[in-house]
Each structure stands twice: as C-alpha cells, then as structure tokens.
Design a protein around this motif. Structure first.
Motif, PDB file in Angstrom:
ATOM      1  N   THR A 137     -12.184   4.481  -2.368  1.00  0.00           N
ATOM      2  CA  THR A 137     -11.802   5.364  -1.264  1.00  0.00           C
ATOM      3  C   THR A 137     -12.768   5.204  -0.097  1.00  0.00           C
ATOM      4  OG1 THR A 137     -11.275   7.663  -0.675  1.00  0.00           O
ATOM      5  CG2 THR A 137     -13.151   7.298  -2.138  1.00  0.00           C
ATOM      6  N   LEU A 150      -4.751  -2.095   7.180  1.00  0.00           N
ATOM      7  CA  LEU A 150      -5.096  -2.173   5.767  1.00  0.00           C
ATOM      8  C   LEU A 150      -4.627  -3.528   5.262  1.00  0.00           C
ATOM      9  CD1 LEU A 150      -5.039   0.885   6.479  1.00  0.00           C
ATOM     10  CD2 LEU A 150      -4.177   1.306   4.172  1.00  0.00           C
ATOM     11  N   THR A 161      -2.987   5.231  -1.042  1.00  0.00           N
ATOM     12  CA  THR A 161      -2.613   6.537  -0.508  1.00  0.00           C
ATOM     13  C   THR A 161      -3.491   6.840   0.699  1.00  0.00           C
ATOM     14  OG1 THR A 161      -1.933   7.351  -2.684  1.00  0.00           O
ATOM     15  CG2 THR A 161      -2.438   9.002  -1.012  1.00  0.00           C
ATOM     16  N   THR A 162      -2.869   7.270   1.786  1.00  0.00           N
ATOM     17  CA  THR A 162      -3.619   7.557   3.002  1.00  0.00           C
ATOM     18  C   THR A 162      -3.363   8.983   3.467  1.00  0.00           C
ATOM     19  OG1 THR A 162      -1.872   6.842   4.528  1.00  0.00           O
ATOM     20  CG2 THR A 162      -3.372   5.142   3.704  1.00  0.00           C
ATOM     21  N   SER A 163      -4.285   9.488   4.258  1.00  0.00           N
ATOM     22  CA  SER A 163      -4.086  10.744   4.974  1.00  0.00           C
ATOM     23  C   SER A 163      -4.645  10.569   6.373  1.00  0.00           C
ATOM     24  CB  SER A 163      -4.783  11.918   4.272  1.00  0.00           C
ATOM     25  OG  SER A 163      -6.193  11.765   4.325  1.00  0.00           O
ATOM     26  N   LEU A 165      -3.150   9.278   8.955  1.00  0.00           N
ATOM     27  CA  LEU A 165      -2.596   8.138   9.664  1.00  0.00           C
ATOM     28  C   LEU A 165      -1.150   8.414  10.060  1.00  0.00           C
ATOM     29  CD1 LEU A 165      -3.954   5.097   7.601  1.00  0.00           C
ATOM     30  CD2 LEU A 165      -4.960   6.216   9.604  1.00  0.00           C
ATOM     31  N   PRO A 168       2.003   7.357   6.860  1.00  0.00           N
ATOM     32  CA  PRO A 168       1.274   7.559   5.610  1.00  0.00           C
ATOM     33  C   PRO A 168       1.805   6.674   4.480  1.00  0.00           C
ATOM     34  CG  PRO A 168       2.806   9.361   5.981  1.00  0.00           C
ATOM     35  CD  PRO A 168       2.847   8.519   7.216  1.00  0.00           C
ATOM     36  N   ASN A 184      -1.397   0.302  11.724  1.00  0.00           N
ATOM     37  CA  ASN A 184      -1.174   1.734  11.601  1.00  0.00           C
ATOM     38  C   ASN A 184      -2.009   2.401  12.697  1.00  0.00           C
ATOM     39  OD1 ASN A 184      -0.487   4.327  10.561  1.00  0.00           O
ATOM     40  ND2 ASN A 184      -0.466   3.500   8.476  1.00  0.00           N
ATOM     41  N   ALA A 191      -9.443  10.391   8.811  1.00  0.00           N
ATOM     42  CA  ALA A 191      -8.432   9.799   7.945  1.00  0.00           C
ATOM     43  C   ALA A 191      -9.113   9.335   6.663  1.00  0.00           C
ATOM     44  CB  ALA A 191      -7.729   8.640   8.638  1.00  0.00           C
ATOM     45  N   THR A 192      -8.327   9.180   5.612  1.00  0.00           N
ATOM     46  CA  THR A 192      -8.844   8.649   4.361  1.00  0.00           C
ATOM     47  C   THR A 192      -7.889   7.585   3.833  1.00  0.00           C
ATOM     48  OG1 THR A 192      -7.720  10.323   2.997  1.00  0.00           O
ATOM     49  CG2 THR A 192      -9.965  10.819   3.732  1.00  0.00           C
ATOM     50  N   VAL A 193      -8.463   6.643   3.118  1.00  0.00           N
ATOM     51  CA  VAL A 193      -7.685   5.616   2.427  1.00  0.00           C
ATOM     52  C   VAL A 193      -8.199   5.560   0.996  1.00  0.00           C
ATOM     53  CG1 VAL A 193      -7.041   3.189   2.309  1.00  0.00           C
ATOM     54  CG2 VAL A 193      -7.361   4.282   4.542  1.00  0.00           C
ATOM     55  N   VAL A 202     -10.198  -2.440   5.288  1.00  0.00           N
ATOM     56  CA  VAL A 202      -9.699  -1.473   6.251  1.00  0.00           C
ATOM     57  C   VAL A 202     -10.383  -1.778   7.576  1.00  0.00           C
ATOM     58  CG1 VAL A 202      -9.542   0.953   6.860  1.00  0.00           C
ATOM     59  CG2 VAL A 202      -9.247   0.242   4.480  1.00  0.00           C
TER      60      VAL A 202
END
Length: 208
Positions: A137, A150, A161-163, A165, A168, A184, A191-193, A202
């Motif tokens: 992560t 990505l 899984t992303t947040s 962005l 998503p 993206n 944001a998180t990946v 990333v």
C-alpha cells in the motif's frame, strides 16, 4: 522511520526534490550524484560507482569512503548504490535524480528499484515526477485533477484497490503490459493505492 537517501546522476536535480525530507540517516551518492549532492547541500556518507561522469573537483573534495568499480561492470551505479543501502535494512529509501539523458538508463533505473525487498518503502524523485514502488500500500498526496498512473511490473498485479482517485479500482487485476491504470487523476488531495499481490509502479508525473 529510518530513511536512506540515494543521490544518482542524470539531469540536474531541482531543489524542490528535497521537500519534506527533513532528515536522512544515511546518504549514498552514485557517481555524478556526488555533484548533485554538493549542489543540494548534501554530504554523502559514501560514494560508489565507476566514476566515469563525476567531476574531478567534487571527487577530490570528498573525504569519505569511496567504493570504486571498473567501467566494464555488470551493474549500473544506481544498482551498486542500492546494494549498499539494502544491507543497512532501512525502512525507507528515497532516490533523487536518474532522470533525463538516456531512455535505457531511465527504464533500467525504474526496474532495478522494484528489486528491493518488499518491506522497504521506495520512492524515486525523478525531476518533477515521483515514482513509488508498491508491494502492498502507499499513501499519496496531490492536487485534484493531477495525473497519477498505476503500472504493473514483473507480472500481473492482483487486488488493486484505490481511494481518492477519479476512476476508482476495487479489487481489480492489472495484467502485465496493461494500460488500464494509466492517466488516472487525483479526485482529492489524498489518495491511497493498495494491492494484494505483485508489484506496482505508481507514478505522479508532476507539473512544470
């Protein structure tokens, strides 16, 4: 968190590349990275390379340990620097430079970073761009609307899984060679990946 800084060659490193780097526990300069380190006000703990591109003046001023390799070697200067760094088992590696110049060097730099142990956070500040090597992560910060890509490396990346962005991903698979994760955008400043298996680059290209 223990942080090791690697300063490598390539085009000049913008001072902004040091933003947020309040402290490094150990600094390695790879060849002409020594010149870049001097311009940035950094004092390496060790210098490594074949020294085919570092300036004689910078090398002459350096009083610390020097690990010299032949020009006809089997690894790039950055890979040699990473070997020194990984032996110290840091929690985080930040690489400065290595951008511009030859395209083959740039690609090789990106790929060699993915060979570091998965429990070490790796961040490459290449000019205005920032590239993260993700095995589990990563938390990102950026401007809404700014690009983020990505890219799977070394095979398929599963459970992506992303947040934060614009588009998503939820448990998606990014197959090797896929461009699904390219271009993206940040939908927020954070944001998180997260991934389940595989390796992901990333890339936050930065803005001029």
């Amino acid at each position: 968190m223990s942080t090791v800084l690697v300063v490598t060659g390539g085009d000049p490193i913008p001072p902004a590349a040091l933003d947020g780097l309040a402290h490094a526990d150990f600094i390695v300069a790879a060849d002409s990275g020594l010149d870049h380190a001097e311009r940035l006000g950094l004092t390496p703990d060790v210098v490594v390379g074949d020294f085919d591109s570092v300036s004689d003046d910078a090398l002459g001023r350096f009083s610390g340990p020097v690990e010299r390799h032949p020009v006809d070697k089997d690894a790039t200067d950055l890979e040699l620097a990473l070997r020194i760094v990984v032996e110290r088992a840091p929690e985080r590696i930040v690489v400065l430079g290595g951008h511009g110049g030859r395209l083959d060097h740039f690609i090789a730099n990106a790929l060699v970073l993915t060979t570091t142990p998965p429990d070490i956070e790796v961040e490459w500040r290449a000019g205005l761009a920032t590239i993260y090597v993700v095995h589990s992560t990563v938390a990102l910060s950026g401007t809404p609307g700014a690009s983020v890509s990505l890219v799977p490396v070394g095979g398929d990346t599963e459970g992506v899984t992303t947040s934060g962005l614009r588009w998503p991903l939820t448990g998606e698979s990014l197959t090797s060679g896929s461009t699904l994760g390219v271009s993206n955008e940040f939908a927020a400043t954070r944001a998180t990946v997260e991934i389940q298996t595989g390796t992901l680059l990333v890339i936050v290209p930065g803005q001029s």
